[in-house]
Design an enzyme around this catalytic site. Structure first.
Site, mmCIF file in Angstrom:
data_model
loop_
_atom_site.group_PDB
_atom_site.id
_atom_site.type_symbol
_atom_site.label_atom_id
_atom_site.label_comp_id
_atom_site.label_asym_id
_atom_site.label_seq_id
_atom_site.Cartn_x
_atom_site.Cartn_y
_atom_site.Cartn_z
ATOM 1 N N HIS A 13 41.702 42.296 32.027
ATOM 2 C CA HIS A 13 42.168 40.909 32.146
ATOM 3 C C HIS A 13 42.628 40.429 30.770
ATOM 4 O O HIS A 13 42.103 39.456 30.233
ATOM 5 C CB HIS A 13 41.059 39.982 32.679
ATOM 6 C CG HIS A 13 40.840 40.108 34.163
ATOM 7 N ND1 HIS A 13 39.674 39.747 34.793
ATOM 8 C CD2 HIS A 13 41.666 40.551 35.151
ATOM 9 C CE1 HIS A 13 39.775 39.960 36.093
ATOM 10 N NE2 HIS A 13 40.973 40.441 36.328
ATOM 11 N N HIS B 162 44.873 44.119 47.815
ATOM 12 C CA HIS B 162 44.810 43.042 46.804
ATOM 13 C C HIS B 162 46.065 43.151 45.943
ATOM 14 O O HIS B 162 46.506 44.256 45.622
ATOM 15 C CB HIS B 162 43.535 43.280 46.000
ATOM 16 C CG HIS B 162 43.281 42.380 44.842
ATOM 17 N ND1 HIS B 162 43.755 41.099 44.747
ATOM 18 C CD2 HIS B 162 42.540 42.587 43.711
ATOM 19 C CE1 HIS B 162 43.327 40.560 43.614
ATOM 20 N NE2 HIS B 162 42.601 41.450 42.959
ATOM 21 N N GLU C 89 46.535 42.066 42.769
ATOM 22 C CA GLU C 89 46.432 42.106 41.302
ATOM 23 C C GLU C 89 46.961 43.461 40.810
ATOM 24 O O GLU C 89 46.804 44.496 41.465
ATOM 25 C CB GLU C 89 44.980 41.884 40.850
ATOM 26 C CG GLU C 89 44.891 41.543 39.370
ATOM 27 C CD GLU C 89 43.545 40.930 38.963
ATOM 28 O OE1 GLU C 89 42.595 40.932 39.770
ATOM 29 O OE2 GLU C 89 43.458 40.454 37.811
ATOM 30 N N ASP D 89 46.248 45.748 38.779
ATOM 31 C CA ASP D 89 45.466 46.981 38.605
ATOM 32 C C ASP D 89 45.412 47.795 39.892
ATOM 33 O O ASP D 89 45.052 48.977 39.865
ATOM 34 C CB ASP D 89 44.064 46.702 38.052
ATOM 35 C CG ASP D 89 43.322 45.616 38.809
ATOM 36 O OD1 ASP D 89 43.970 44.705 39.335
ATOM 37 O OD2 ASP D 89 42.080 45.681 38.856
ATOM 38 N N HIS E 248 38.240 38.518 44.875
ATOM 39 C CA HIS E 248 38.184 37.322 44.069
ATOM 40 C C HIS E 248 39.539 36.612 43.954
ATOM 41 O O HIS E 248 39.664 35.668 43.157
ATOM 42 C CB HIS E 248 37.671 37.681 42.667
ATOM 43 C CG HIS E 248 38.655 38.541 41.886
ATOM 44 N ND1 HIS E 248 39.089 38.190 40.627
ATOM 45 C CD2 HIS E 248 39.308 39.668 42.187
ATOM 46 C CE1 HIS E 248 39.943 39.088 40.167
ATOM 47 N NE2 HIS E 248 40.096 39.997 41.101
ATOM 48 N N ASP F 145 37.947 45.050 45.166
ATOM 49 C CA ASP F 145 37.158 44.652 43.991
ATOM 50 C C ASP F 145 35.675 44.434 44.304
ATOM 51 O O ASP F 145 34.816 44.671 43.445
ATOM 52 C CB ASP F 145 37.728 43.366 43.392
ATOM 53 C CG ASP F 145 38.963 43.622 42.533
ATOM 54 O OD1 ASP F 145 39.081 44.723 41.963
ATOM 55 O OD2 ASP F 145 39.810 42.719 42.421
ATOM 56 N N TYR G 135 29.919 42.947 36.152
ATOM 57 C CA TYR G 135 31.116 42.712 36.975
ATOM 58 C C TYR G 135 30.889 41.501 37.890
ATOM 59 O O TYR G 135 31.736 40.609 38.001
ATOM 60 C CB TYR G 135 31.372 43.979 37.783
ATOM 61 C CG TYR G 135 32.644 44.022 38.576
ATOM 62 C CD1 TYR G 135 33.774 44.647 38.052
ATOM 63 C CD2 TYR G 135 32.717 43.508 39.859
ATOM 64 C CE1 TYR G 135 34.943 44.729 38.791
ATOM 65 C CE2 TYR G 135 33.872 43.588 40.602
ATOM 66 C CZ TYR G 135 34.991 44.194 40.058
ATOM 67 O OH TYR G 135 36.143 44.279 40.799
ATOM 68 N N HIS H 17 37.064 49.934 41.873
ATOM 69 C CA HIS H 17 36.679 50.257 40.492
ATOM 70 C C HIS H 17 35.306 50.932 40.505
ATOM 71 O O HIS H 17 34.403 50.473 41.210
ATOM 72 C CB HIS H 17 36.538 48.999 39.628
ATOM 73 C CG HIS H 17 37.784 48.187 39.476
ATOM 74 N ND1 HIS H 17 38.853 48.607 38.725
ATOM 75 C CD2 HIS H 17 38.125 46.965 39.950
ATOM 76 C CE1 HIS H 17 39.795 47.668 38.744
ATOM 77 N NE2 HIS H 17 39.386 46.676 39.494
HETATM 78 FE FE1 FEO Z 1 41.293 41.795 41.144
HETATM 79 FE FE2 FEO Z 1 40.589 44.966 40.289
HETATM 80 O O1 FEO Z 1 41.686 43.494 40.572
#
Ligand code: FEO
Length: 395
Positions: A23, A79, A81, A83, A147, A166, A194, A227
């Site tokens: 981030h 998701h 995002e 990543d 999230h 996530d 996390y 992750h």
């Molecule tokens: Fe919300 Fe691992 O991205």
């Protein structure tokens, strides 16, 4: 290189061994991380998520070594995002018509980030299913605000795998992939960090979502997050932990955090810690310098605490700038069910303690009236105020 997960399901993600932050620089990484993508090869071939933008070309090349890209029937974008979606541009350049299953909010976040390319989006909601052959289906579960507004999870029947994205993840590089193979101390440390730094602001929604998931009566053999370690050994243990963590979590710990100019406020911090042990020998005490300690690690200690004491000397009619930034982050994380007290030294105007109390209240803490406000270096009278402050935190 693919790694086998179960039956016809493989991991095709990316391990970032050397990653130091995430981030931007807002989340510290001390034990590597990974972006987990998965390949399902039943009668239909399905790619679940991709990897971070910087790895997009390597990801596509690696995938080509495993499979003819033209054989991919469906892409699941749990998701938006970057990543997890960051390789879509490179992938869709090769297979532009392949359907992408995602939430309506993910269409917005994906097009917002990568532009409108006319990708073949198929929007889904909780309970929608996708047949992948061999008697197996994918069941979609909206995970709004866990999230991001666009987050969802995908459950695979037959193999009973929940691709949770996530949720239930950790920023932790685990070459062996599975929770039973990972260093247990690091696994739980990173899972907690996390949760604290990414999910805690949404704890009320986490609790609600766990209840909803329970109501779906899914048989879960594996939880495969996006992750870190994949939970195959007692996967519900992380769900149980999330239930605890989302319920105004605290342990018997008091954390003292401070910054100091000429060591006066540091002396108060150490004296407060000593007094906690005098009054409550079983309470864990931690003393952390805001200036010298990683902020995400401090927040994880705050998360575990029943109470915190925050100290800063007065500087230019306020608290120190290091403490100001830290307090803003504290507020963002929306901690619940915790007490707080303030302390600090001053030479002239002495506003820091009152301002600290106000900011801690604004951050949702139950702030004690008892405080220590020490003119110049702390002396006997100042130290004499500490037992009352600690008593209030322990009540
Ligand atoms: Fe919300 Fe691992 O991205």
């Amino acid at each position: 290189m693919r790694k086998h997960i179960k039956n016809n399901v493989s991991w095709v993600g990316w391990i970032d061994w050397e990653l130091e932050s995430f981030h931007g620089d807002d989340y510290s990484i001390f034990n590597g991380s990974s972006q987990n993508a998965y390949l399902i090869e039943e009668e239909k071939t399905v790619l679940v998520d991709t990897v971070w933008t910087p790895h997009r070309f390597d990801f596509v090349e690696n995938l080509k070594k495993e499979i003819d890209l033209g054989k991919i029937d469906y892409i699941i974008a749990n998701h938006g995002e970057c990543d997890h979606s960051g390789s879509l541009t490179a992938l869709m350049a090769e297979i532009p018509d392949t359907p992408i299953y995602c939430t309506p909010a993910a269409v917005k976040s994906l097009e917002g980030q990568y532009g409108k390319h006319g990708w073949n989006f198929r929007t889904v909601k909780t309970g929608d299913t996708l047949d992948i052959g061999n008697g197996k289906q994918l069941v979609f579960v909206d995970m709004k605000m866990l999230h991001w507004p666009d987050s969802m999870a995908t459950y695979m029947t037959g193999d009973n795998i929940l691709f949770s994205n996530d949720a239930f993840g950790q920023h932790f590089a685990v070459g062996e992939l599975f929770n039973d193979k990972a260093d247990q101390c690091l696994l739980w440390k990173e899972a907690l960090k996390y949760y604290t730094n990414i999910l805690n602001p949404f704890s009320a929604l986490v609790a609600k979502k766990l209840t909803e998931l329970e109501g779906m009566n899914l048989d879960i053999d594996i939880i495969a997050p996006s992750h870190g370690a994949i939970w195959r050994d007692s996967p519900m243990q992380i769900v149980k932990k999330y239930a605890e963590w989302s319920d105004a979590y605290q342990e018997n710990q008091i954390t003292v955090v401070y910054d100091t100019m000429w060591e006066g406020t540091a002396k108060l911090a150490h004296a407060i810690a000593q007094e906690v042990h005098l009054q409550s020998p079983d309470t864990v005490v931690k003393v952390l310098s805001i200036a010298k300690t990683d902020k995400n690690e401090i927040m994880t200690e705050v998360f575990k605490s029943r109470a915190i004491a925050v100290g800063s000397p007065t500087c230019c009619n306020s608290y120190l700038s290091s403490v100001a930034g830290w307090l803003e982050f504290l507020k963002q994380l929306k901690f619940k069910n915790k007490k707080a007290a303030a302390f600090g030294c001053y030479g002239w105007s002495g506003e820091s303690v009152k301002l600290l109390q106000a900011k801690l209240a604004e951050a949702g803490f139950d702030v004690a009236e008892e405080h220590v406000r020490s003119l110049w270096n702390p002396e006997e009278d100042d130290f004499a105020a500490i037992p009352a402050l600690v008593k209030s935190l322990l009540q």
